[in-house]
Design an enzyme around this catalytic site. Sequence first.
Site, PDB file in Angstrom:
ATOM      1  N   ASP A  58      12.563  46.454 -36.028  1.00  0.00           N
ATOM      2  CA  ASP A  58      13.704  46.254 -36.932  1.00  0.00           C
ATOM      3  C   ASP A  58      14.324  44.877 -36.707  1.00  0.00           C
ATOM      4  O   ASP A  58      15.377  44.751 -36.080  1.00  0.00           O
ATOM      5  CB  ASP A  58      14.723  47.384 -36.676  1.00  0.00           C
ATOM      6  CG  ASP A  58      15.899  47.339 -37.647  1.00  0.00           C
ATOM      7  OD1 ASP A  58      15.766  46.743 -38.726  1.00  0.00           O
ATOM      8  OD2 ASP A  58      16.961  47.911 -37.304  1.00  0.00           O
ATOM      9  N   ARG A 192      23.063  55.193 -30.479  1.00  0.00           N
ATOM     10  CA  ARG A 192      24.066  55.471 -29.447  1.00  0.00           C
ATOM     11  C   ARG A 192      24.330  56.940 -29.142  1.00  0.00           C
ATOM     12  O   ARG A 192      24.537  57.271 -27.949  1.00  0.00           O
ATOM     13  CB  ARG A 192      25.372  54.720 -29.786  1.00  0.00           C
ATOM     14  CG  ARG A 192      25.227  53.213 -29.558  1.00  0.00           C
ATOM     15  CD  ARG A 192      26.302  52.416 -30.237  1.00  0.00           C
ATOM     16  NE  ARG A 192      26.137  52.437 -31.688  1.00  0.00           N
ATOM     17  CZ  ARG A 192      26.941  51.813 -32.545  1.00  0.00           C
ATOM     18  NH1 ARG A 192      27.973  51.122 -32.092  1.00  0.00           N
ATOM     19  NH2 ARG A 192      26.702  51.875 -33.844  1.00  0.00           N
TER      20      ARG A 192
HETATM   21  O1  C5P Z   1      23.727  53.463 -32.490  1.00  0.00           O
HETATM   22  P1  C5P Z   1      23.485  53.825 -33.918  1.00  0.00           P
HETATM   23  O2  C5P Z   1      23.055  55.267 -34.111  1.00  0.00           O
HETATM   24  O3  C5P Z   1      24.585  53.406 -34.840  1.00  0.00           O
HETATM   25  O4  C5P Z   1      22.185  52.960 -34.285  1.00  0.00           O
HETATM   26  C1  C5P Z   1      21.761  52.710 -35.598  1.00  0.00           C
HETATM   27  C2  C5P Z   1      20.644  51.704 -35.558  1.00  0.00           C
HETATM   28  O5  C5P Z   1      20.191  51.457 -36.875  1.00  0.00           O
HETATM   29  C3  C5P Z   1      21.022  50.362 -34.959  1.00  0.00           C
HETATM   30  O6  C5P Z   1      19.906  49.905 -34.216  1.00  0.00           O
HETATM   31  C4  C5P Z   1      21.250  49.458 -36.160  1.00  0.00           C
HETATM   32  O7  C5P Z   1      20.893  48.136 -35.877  1.00  0.00           O
HETATM   33  C5  C5P Z   1      20.287  50.059 -37.178  1.00  0.00           C
HETATM   34  N1  C5P Z   1      20.629  49.862 -38.584  1.00  0.00           N
HETATM   35  C6  C5P Z   1      21.820  50.304 -39.144  1.00  0.00           C
HETATM   36  N2  C5P Z   1      22.083  50.108 -40.473  1.00  0.00           N
HETATM   37  C7  C5P Z   1      21.172  49.524 -41.257  1.00  0.00           C
HETATM   38  C8  C5P Z   1      19.967  49.082 -40.720  1.00  0.00           C
HETATM   39  C9  C5P Z   1      19.719  49.291 -39.365  1.00  0.00           C
HETATM   40  O8  C5P Z   1      22.636  50.875 -38.430  1.00  0.00           O
HETATM   41  N3  C5P Z   1      21.402  49.402 -42.553  1.00  0.00           N
END
Ligand code: C5P
Length: 215
Positions: A58, A192
């Site tokens: 990503d 997280r």
């Molecule tokens: O910690 P959390 O559950 O919020 O992680 C969500 C992950 O998805 C993170 O790695 C973030 O960079 C990624 N992401 C996001 N929204 C997007 C694309 C990727 O939260 N639109």
Amino acid sequence: MKKIILALDVHDFKKAQDLVKKTSQYIDVYKVGPILFLQSGREIIKMIKDNGKEVFLDLKFHDIPATVKRSVESARELGIFSLTVHSIGGEEMLKAGSSVENRPKIWAVTVLTSQITTPEEVLRRVKLAKSCGIDGVIASPLEISIIKKSCGTDFNVVTPGIRPLKVEDDQKRVATPEFAVKAGADFIVVGRPIIEAQNPDEIAKNIYESVEVKS
Ligand code: C5P
């Protein structure tokens, strides 16, 4: 294939390795973003694959078309499952990425789940991505059903902003794992809530059980 993608948003290799070992029963695809890739690069990709798992890289490519095309070609050499580009890069950039042969799946970020937006804006970017040969999109749980309705079931919807419990953080457009899977998400991305838990394996198991039986 299991529906949960675990976001390995940690700084060090050992911690990532530990998370993969603890959660591998419930997870088939691990997401590597800039935090870990800048630290451990190819080593982290190899570790995940050596554990029999797939990699979602990503890095959200957003650049001129020629650079995105060459970046996708480089990513292809890593033998990964999927990668992201940003839909905001526009038609020419999206087509350049999708034109690469034998490439990983490409998912386009619509609007970050940390931002407030409208379903119409998300759908506009979804349609653009689909028309450019992109395999699916990253979108919040709140837009899954309209995307599936508009693009059909084969077009992937990958959904971050997953919160099993209500918390205040940077994510704005959120829902529970059950909601996202019922709405039709092909994958849910969880970071997280699992990686910062005291017992990551237990939380991964709970989420797994809550979505796999219903899908
Ligand atoms: O910690 P959390 O559950 O919020 O992680 C969500 C992950 O998805 C993170 O790695 C973030 O960079 C990624 N992401 C996001 N929204 C997007 C694309 C990727 O939260 N639109």
